[in-house]
Scaffold this motif. Sequence first.
Motif, PDB file in Angstrom:
ATOM      1  N   ALA B  31       9.380 -37.544   4.239  1.00 21.58           N
ATOM      2  CA  ALA B  31      10.747 -37.773   3.756  1.00 21.58           C
ATOM      3  C   ALA B  31      11.735 -37.555   4.895  1.00 21.58           C
ATOM      4  CB  ALA B  31      11.059 -36.838   2.593  1.00 21.58           C
ATOM      5  N   ALA B  32      11.479 -36.509   5.736  1.00 15.60           N
ATOM      6  CA  ALA B  32      12.377 -36.207   6.845  1.00 15.60           C
ATOM      7  C   ALA B  32      12.405 -37.375   7.817  1.00 15.60           C
ATOM      8  CB  ALA B  32      11.935 -34.930   7.541  1.00 15.60           C
ATOM      9  N   ARG B  33      11.234 -37.977   8.073  1.00 11.29           N
ATOM     10  CA  ARG B  33      11.193 -39.126   8.986  1.00 11.29           C
ATOM     11  C   ARG B  33      12.004 -40.293   8.456  1.00 11.29           C
ATOM     12  NH1 ARG B  33       5.301 -40.246  10.768  1.00 11.29           N
ATOM     13  NH2 ARG B  33       4.898 -38.228  11.717  1.00 11.29           N
ATOM     14  N   ARG B  34      12.065 -40.355   7.133  1.00 11.52           N
ATOM     15  CA  ARG B  34      12.850 -41.437   6.506  1.00 11.52           C
ATOM     16  C   ARG B  34      14.335 -41.078   6.420  1.00 11.52           C
ATOM     17  NH1 ARG B  34      11.189 -46.458   4.727  1.00 11.52           N
ATOM     18  NH2 ARG B  34       9.046 -46.552   5.471  1.00 11.52           N
ATOM     19  N   GLY B  35      14.668 -39.913   6.985  1.00  8.12           N
ATOM     20  CA  GLY B  35      16.083 -39.556   7.038  1.00  8.12           C
ATOM     21  C   GLY B  35      16.544 -38.666   5.901  1.00  8.12           C
ATOM     22  N   ALA B  36      15.626 -38.319   4.976  1.00  6.11           N
ATOM     23  CA  ALA B  36      16.045 -37.420   3.900  1.00  6.11           C
ATOM     24  C   ALA B  36      16.232 -36.027   4.471  1.00  6.11           C
ATOM     25  CB  ALA B  36      15.018 -37.388   2.780  1.00  6.11           C
TER      26      ALA B  36
END
Lengths: 233, 260
Positions: B31-36
């Motif tokens: 999710a962090a990689r997706r910007g979340a």
Amino acid sequence: MSNFMNTDVLQAVRLSRTLDLASGPKCLLRDVSFRLEQGQILAVLGPSGAGKSTLLRMLNRLDEPTDGTILFHGKDYREMDTRHLRRRIGMVMQHAYLFPGTSAENVRYGPAQHGDGLADTQVSELMRHVGMAGYEDRDVANLSGGEAQRVSIARALANQPEVLLLDEPTSALDDASKQDIERLLVSLVRERNTTCVWVTHDVSQAKRVADLVLKLEGGQAAGLGTPQELLDA
Amino acid sequence: MLRLLFHTQVSLGLGQAAAVAVLAILVARFAARRGANIGKEIPLVLLRGLVQILLVGLLIAALLRGPWWTGIPVLAAMIFIASTIVRRRVPELPGAYTLSLLCMCAGAGGVLTVMTLLGIVEPKIIILIPVGSMVIAQNMNIQSLFLNRFLGEVRSHRGEIESALALGAAADRAAEPYLRASFHASLIPATDNLRSLGIVWIPGMMAGMVLSGSSPVYAALYQFIILGMIFTAGGISCLTATYLAPRRIFTPQQQLRPLS
Ligand SMILES: Nc1ncnc2c1ncn2[C@@H]1O[C@H](COP(=O)(O)OP(=O)(O)OP(=O)(O)O)[C@@H](O)[C@H]1O
Ligand SMILES: [Mg+2]
């Protein structure tokens, strides 16, 4: 002039507003004074950030002065009931901010807050005055910017305010509607002999509409006088 | 497979918890990689949750030997802690802690008291604490949703609210459309849980009761009662908030506060 003879509708007395920010105190407006008789139009001019909206919001008591005050018919406005004051000192903002629903519902909103219902004929009359006859049942979501601003003017007028505050009422519109709305406002205000504070950043607009001009710079008054005195340099 | 590595029940449980945590962390990384914006928080949140629930397990084990009324201070403490968690969701709202505390005392507190007095919730520790904590936890979520949504609505409708004030509207009236929207939105999950009960969702409490030998029909009824309590508690707390919240965002002169 003694207080007894005072015919001023609106008087700002060393009006100031300072914010207590985490970074220290920030002065938005300092010692601004003026007086307006009934039916006069005051144009407030100044660059972005000069404190024009701050001044106007205080006149409607949406923000509180931290120093100085406003006299309305000679009486300190902080002694008046805020809602009653706001009915008598109306405001039109840069954007229309209409409430979801029809134009007529928007026009009825103000009087309804004070327990007054408007008859259909009164609503139509107001809509006609702002050039929107026949738009009563239109959903406001489908109005153009200029039409929405007209409805918001009708909404403010429905309260029959003695003073009308205008915060750059034409600056969000295209050139054609800009002229139309300016002319509309001038004729409405003159017709009713409404006292008016009109914020604008357009010097030529100020020349066209104002009896008096207040120039603001960095939160302070940089001049108060007639358009001829201040703007014909 | 884990059963081969871990022999006692507790160490088995710890191993299973670790496996779940690893999965959750992987998901958070993704999710962090997706910007979340949740990646960094997650390991800490997981660890904190694990430690808390373990401590509670130990606490319940100890409490189970005590008299039933020891449940009251425990549940009260839960409401206090839940209020601090709600406040963290809406730090810009002045007085959010007291507001949430009052609302949840009226909601979860009121509902649990009445249900206990009526005998629907038995005054036994083994019932009081799990049922009470479920109601309080869900009340906390509903309360957070409500205040979060309300603040968001107010922030994105400053113009409309101040236009209403400028026309002479009372502050409560100017905020009313946004209170209504928040009330509705905050009760959507609880409503959907009731709607889908037993079809999409067989809740843990019922599963537990059936596993431990209760009649499935009684377990089903009890689950319905709990969801009903959650809904009622949430409804009462948000209703209370619709009266109290406007006072926090407006000044006594009916001016909208900056809220930033
Ligand atoms: N709540 C606030 N916190 C910090 N600064 C503020 C706040 N409100 C206004 N200001 C600052 O006060 C100053 C005056 O703002 P104001 O909106 O009155 O200007 P203005 O003359 O109306 O400008 P514009 O022509 O752009 O509308 C600005 O510098 C603005 O950034
Ligand atoms: Mg401005």
